[in-house]
Write a protein that holds these residues in place. Structure first.
Motif, short mmCIF file in Angstrom:
data_model
loop_
_atom_site.label_atom_id
_atom_site.label_comp_id
_atom_site.label_asym_id
_atom_site.label_seq_id
_atom_site.Cartn_x
_atom_site.Cartn_y
_atom_site.Cartn_z
N PHE A 83 36.94 41.80 62.77
CA PHE A 83 38.05 41.77 61.82
C PHE A 83 39.30 41.19 62.47
CE2 PHE A 83 35.51 45.52 60.42
CZ PHE A 83 35.09 45.00 59.20
N SER A 84 40.02 40.38 61.72
CA SER A 84 41.26 39.78 62.22
C SER A 84 42.41 40.78 62.15
CB SER A 84 41.62 38.54 61.39
OG SER A 84 41.97 38.92 60.06
N ASN A 85 43.48 40.50 62.90
CA ASN A 85 44.67 41.36 62.84
C ASN A 85 45.25 41.39 61.44
OD1 ASN A 85 44.85 42.30 65.51
ND2 ASN A 85 45.78 40.39 66.20
N LYS A 86 45.20 40.23 60.77
CA LYS A 86 45.73 40.16 59.41
C LYS A 86 45.00 41.12 58.48
CE LYS A 86 46.43 37.01 55.50
NZ LYS A 86 46.23 35.62 54.98
N LEU A 87 43.68 41.12 58.57
CA LEU A 87 42.89 42.00 57.71
C LEU A 87 43.12 43.47 58.06
CD1 LEU A 87 39.30 41.35 56.50
CD2 LEU A 87 39.98 43.64 57.18
N LEU A 88 43.17 43.77 59.35
CA LEU A 88 43.36 45.16 59.79
C LEU A 88 44.71 45.72 59.35
CD1 LEU A 88 41.86 44.95 63.40
CD2 LEU A 88 40.88 46.13 61.43
N SER A 89 45.67 44.86 59.11
CA SER A 89 47.01 45.32 58.72
C SER A 89 47.10 45.65 57.24
CB SER A 89 48.04 44.24 59.06
OG SER A 89 47.88 43.09 58.23
N ILE A 90 46.09 45.32 56.46
CA ILE A 90 46.16 45.51 55.01
C ILE A 90 45.98 46.96 54.58
CG2 ILE A 90 45.13 44.90 52.78
CD1 ILE A 90 44.44 42.15 53.99
N PRO A 91 44.87 47.63 54.90
CA PRO A 91 44.64 48.98 54.38
C PRO A 91 45.50 50.05 55.06
CG PRO A 91 42.85 48.36 55.84
CD PRO A 91 43.73 47.16 55.72
N SER A 92 46.21 50.83 54.27
CA SER A 92 47.10 51.87 54.81
C SER A 92 46.31 52.97 55.53
CB SER A 92 47.92 52.49 53.67
OG SER A 92 47.07 53.05 52.69
N LYS A 93 45.04 53.16 55.14
CA LYS A 93 44.21 54.19 55.77
C LYS A 93 43.26 53.61 56.81
CE LYS A 93 43.03 57.66 53.11
NZ LYS A 93 42.50 58.51 52.02
N GLY A 94 43.43 52.33 57.09
CA GLY A 94 42.65 51.69 58.12
C GLY A 94 41.24 51.31 57.70
#
Length: 245
Positions: A83-94
């Motif tokens: 997973f990219s940093n951009k994608l990991l930053s999206i979900p508030s619950k990770g």
């Protein structure tokens, strides 16, 4: 009621069981997408997990699509892409990941093979399955929970795999409710720096019969897996396959 938006990562056939449990037991969530694996699946439309998702109007996504979707929690099960940093930053619950191996001891791929193959050196007969949060560095995120699994004297890679897959589902059932009920993230323990990362290199099924008895036995059973090539050695330019009884 605003429903939590969930994206499930992994289209292996065993993922179907997880999707069904989520869909049937949690009315407060909406599974908005199933992200397909990257391995080549020529019969994707016959895949049980994909078929189930389509029957429930869950969209089938590719990873590049997910980076443009807002969601609350990602669930990764035997998914095969970083997973990219951009994608990991999206979900508030990770994003949580179910890893077939004990962390931090066995990061990366083929944990079962390496655990059995290394027994003579490690003398570590403890295997396990891990639930952890995903971070940029593969299999290095904080650990939510882990179930230990002993490596038995007569285990092959296949028998240990089957027991581990069952325990992985137990780990899911044990933790998913609290993860969904918690507003942000559940408690997770930072990993230590021990362990090793194993790349997804092709495993060589050719073995040396010059190994000592213990190493040879462990190598044979580490390479014994139903549906895969059997371990072998070469004699007079012919492959001699070795079979566990």
């Amino acid at each position: 009621m605003i429903k939590q938006k969930i994206i499930f990562f992994g289209t292996g056939n065993k993922s179907e069981k997880y999707l069904k449990y989520l869909y049937k037991n949690f009315k407060e969530i909406e599974i908005i997408g199933l992200c397909q694996n990257f391995y080549k699946d020529k019969k994707l439309n016959q895949n049980k997990t994909v078929q189930y998702a389509k029957s429930k109007n869950i969209k089938i996504l590719k990873l590049k699509h997910v980076q443009n979707i807002k969601f609350d929690l990602g669930i990764s099960y035997l998914y095969d892409k970083i997973f990219s940093n951009k994608l990991l930053s999206i979900p508030s619950k990770g994003i949580i990941n179910f890893h077939l191996g004990p962390l931090p001891m066995y990061k990366g791929s083929y944990s079962i093979y390496h655990a059995i193959s290394n027994l003579s050196k490690s003398n570590n007969y403890n295997f396990g399955v891990t639930l952890h949060y995903v971070e940029t560095k593969v299999d290095s995120g904080p650990i939510i929970d882990l179930i230990n699994i002993p490596i038995l004297n007569n285990d092959t890679a296949f028998t240990l795999y089957n027991r581990s897959i069952k325990k992985l589902y137990s780990l899911f059932i044990k933790n998913i409710r609290s993860i969904l009920k918690t507003e942000s993230k559940v408690f997770a323990k930072k990993q230590s720096k021990i362990g090793k990362f194993y790349k997804r290199n092709k495993i060589n099924h050719k073995i040396s019969i010059k190994l000592n008895k213990k190493d040879l036995y462990n190598k044979i059973r580490a390479l014994t897996f139903k549906g895969k090539e059997k371990p072998y050695f070469v004699l007079n330019k012919k492959k001699i396959y070795l079979i566990m009884k």
